[in-house]
Design an enzyme around this catalytic site. Structure first.
Site, PDB file in Angstrom:
ATOM      1  N   CYS A   1      22.333 -11.917  -0.047  1.00 14.10           N
ATOM      2  CA  CYS A   1      21.855 -11.934  -1.428  1.00 14.10           C
ATOM      3  C   CYS A   1      23.033 -11.764  -2.386  1.00 14.10           C
ATOM      4  O   CYS A   1      23.887 -10.901  -2.186  1.00 14.10           O
ATOM      5  CB  CYS A   1      20.840 -10.807  -1.637  1.00 14.10           C
ATOM      6  SG  CYS A   1      20.180 -10.739  -3.324  1.00 14.10           S
TER       7      CYS A   1
ATOM      8  N   CYS B   1      22.670  -4.839  -5.925  1.00 16.46           N
ATOM      9  CA  CYS B   1      21.826  -3.637  -5.929  1.00 16.46           C
ATOM     10  C   CYS B   1      22.454  -2.572  -5.028  1.00 16.46           C
ATOM     11  O   CYS B   1      22.703  -2.810  -3.846  1.00 16.46           O
ATOM     12  CB  CYS B   1      20.423  -3.975  -5.446  1.00 16.46           C
ATOM     13  SG  CYS B   1      19.634  -5.324  -6.369  1.00 16.46           S
TER      14      CYS B   1
ATOM     15  N   CYS C   1      21.011  -1.595  -1.395  1.00 14.16           N
ATOM     16  CA  CYS C   1      20.542  -2.642  -0.483  1.00 14.16           C
ATOM     17  C   CYS C   1      21.628  -3.132   0.472  1.00 14.16           C
ATOM     18  O   CYS C   1      22.713  -3.529   0.043  1.00 14.16           O
ATOM     19  CB  CYS C   1      19.992  -3.808  -1.291  1.00 14.16           C
ATOM     20  SG  CYS C   1      19.206  -5.074  -0.249  1.00 14.16           S
TER      21      CYS C   1
ATOM     22  N   CYS D   1       2.774  -9.341   3.097  1.00 15.61           N
ATOM     23  CA  CYS D   1       3.838  -9.474   2.099  1.00 15.61           C
ATOM     24  C   CYS D   1       5.053 -10.114   2.744  1.00 15.61           C
ATOM     25  O   CYS D   1       5.466  -9.712   3.840  1.00 15.61           O
ATOM     26  CB  CYS D   1       4.209  -8.097   1.541  1.00 15.61           C
ATOM     27  SG  CYS D   1       2.796  -7.181   0.887  1.00 15.61           S
TER      28      CYS D   1
ATOM     29  N   CYS E   1       1.179 -11.719  -0.634  1.00 12.44           N
ATOM     30  CA  CYS E   1       2.138 -11.160  -1.580  1.00 12.44           C
ATOM     31  C   CYS E   1       3.523 -11.684  -1.213  1.00 12.44           C
ATOM     32  O   CYS E   1       3.820 -11.865  -0.024  1.00 12.44           O
ATOM     33  CB  CYS E   1       2.116  -9.630  -1.521  1.00 12.44           C
ATOM     34  SG  CYS E   1       3.294  -8.821  -2.630  1.00 12.44           S
TER      35      CYS E   1
ATOM     36  N   CYS F   1       2.820  -6.552  -8.545  1.00 14.73           N
ATOM     37  CA  CYS F   1       3.200  -5.416  -7.723  1.00 14.73           C
ATOM     38  C   CYS F   1       4.585  -4.995  -8.200  1.00 14.73           C
ATOM     39  O   CYS F   1       5.553  -5.748  -8.036  1.00 14.73           O
ATOM     40  CB  CYS F   1       3.218  -5.823  -6.251  1.00 14.73           C
ATOM     41  SG  CYS F   1       3.808  -4.541  -5.126  1.00 14.73           S
TER      42      CYS F   1
ATOM     43  N   ARG G   1       1.428   2.835  -3.811  1.00 15.41           N
ATOM     44  CA  ARG G   1       1.812   2.636  -2.412  1.00 15.41           C
ATOM     45  C   ARG G   1       3.018   3.475  -2.024  1.00 15.41           C
ATOM     46  O   ARG G   1       4.057   3.436  -2.693  1.00 15.41           O
ATOM     47  CB  ARG G   1       2.127   1.166  -2.142  1.00 15.41           C
ATOM     48  CG  ARG G   1       2.574   0.891  -0.692  1.00 15.41           C
ATOM     49  CD  ARG G   1       2.891  -0.561  -0.443  1.00 15.41           C
ATOM     50  NE  ARG G   1       1.714  -1.374  -0.667  1.00 15.41           N
ATOM     51  CZ  ARG G   1       1.699  -2.457  -1.432  1.00 15.41           C
ATOM     52  NH1 ARG G   1       2.796  -2.848  -2.048  1.00 15.41           N
ATOM     53  NH2 ARG G   1       0.586  -3.140  -1.587  1.00 15.41           N
TER      54      ARG G   1
END
Length: 332
Positions: free
Chosen positions: A65, A69, A72, A110, A141, A201, A273
């Protein structure tokens, strides 16, 4: 709302549409027992008391990616050892995993890809995944990074029920964790998803070095969206070696439970959640979170690249607490 102790009164939710930090802080900072009672009372007005919605998450494209972040391991910019970038998973393999998830009791499936945003050449396969999972009778999702309005509409037309795009933390603290996309970019994608007619979400991560006010501000942002997210994932940071946050101090479990309770009070009809980090929580902490209004979890052994409690452990905990899985179609 009167408490069982006649000398105490719960802090009331605001009657107007928008929350302020001051109002949210008053709820958050009240005595712990009062906060839990208020959250559980709100929860029982809108949901069955002892049911938890079960989702399963699959990484359909891992690593590589371009975002930075700080939490991550999938970031190509991570200073430590990086995950190898994989290709987008084949549709039939995704559907085979979805069938297993359904057989294991998951009602929502998901799918997540480590992208800044999906490329047009990938959309055909992504759409086929949505259509295939939907045909199994499961809620769908996806989390694919930023979406354009046209991409959001295409996913909605394919039958996507939910789109996950977390805001991660407060606007104030956001740039300490991520610099490759802005807080406003996050909100723009959420707006594109909502305008397309999908459910949202969106939640965040606790334990990244943020303050209490940052946690409260994050929830104020979510609750004050034109429509609150139907699902609000509350993640506990798993410090991953090699990432910016590998040495982050863990959040106090009571503060974590307080944040779950505040989310329930501020967003009464949303599913709250417990997401990443459950492997770091004791059974007692998880039980307090359910008491505080959490009513959704991820099941399965992994969450994208992080470990998750196994199905046997979750089933045992549910049995001890008298909790049963939410029936298909009941999730908001």
């Amino acid at each position: 709302m009167a408490l069982s102790n006649s000398t105490a009164t719960a802090v009331q939710a605001p009657l107007k549409a928008l929350w302020t930090r001051m109002e949210a802080r008053r709820v958050y900072a009240q005595p712990f027992m009062d906060l839990i009672l208020q959250a559980q009372t709100v929860h029982r007005r809108h949901f069955p008391a002892n049911e938890v919605q079960m989702s399963q998450l699959l990484s359909i494209k891992t690593g590589g990616c371009p975002e930075d972040c700080g939490y991550c391991s999938q970031s190509a910019r991570m200073p430590g050892e990086k995950l190898s970038a994989s290709k987008l998973m084949e549709v039939e393999r995704v559907l085979a995993e979805a069938r297993k998830a359904k057989d294991g009791g998951a009602t929502r499936y998901c799918m997540g890809a480590a992208w800044r945003s999906p490329k047009e050449r990938d959309m055909e396969m992504v759409v086929a995944m949505v259509e295939g999972v939907k045909a199994l009778g499961m809620e769908t999702c996806m989390t694919l990074g930023m979406l354009s309005p046209a991409q959001a509409i295409r996913l909605k037309d394919a039958g996507l029920d939910y789109y996950n795009h977390n805001i991660d933390t407060s606007e104030r603290y956001y740039s300490e964790i991520i610099t490759t996309r802005s807080f406003a970019d996050r909100l723009e994608t959420l707006d594109n998803v909502r305008q397309a007619g999908m459910k949202v979400c969106a939640g965040g991560i606790l334990g990244m070095g943020e303050t209490e006010d940052d946690r409260i501000d994050m929830l104020v942002t979510l609750a004050n969206l034109p429509e609150a997210p139907e699902s609000v994932p509350i993640n506990m940071l798993i410090p991953i070696p090699g990432t910016q946050l590998e040495n982050a101090a863990p959040i106090d479990p009571i503060d974590f439970v307080r944040t779950v309770a505040l989310a329930r009070v501020m967003m009464p009809t949303s599913h709250v959640r417990l997401s990443a980090g459950r492997t770091e929580m004791s059974d007692e902490t998880q039980a307090l979170c359910f008491l505080a209004g959490a009513n959704s979890i991820f099941v399965g052994e992994t969450l994208l690249t992080a470990d998750n409690p196994g199905e046997d452990h979750d089933a045992g905990l549910f049995r001890r607490l008298g909790i049963k899985p939410e029936a298909p179609g009941a999730a908001g």
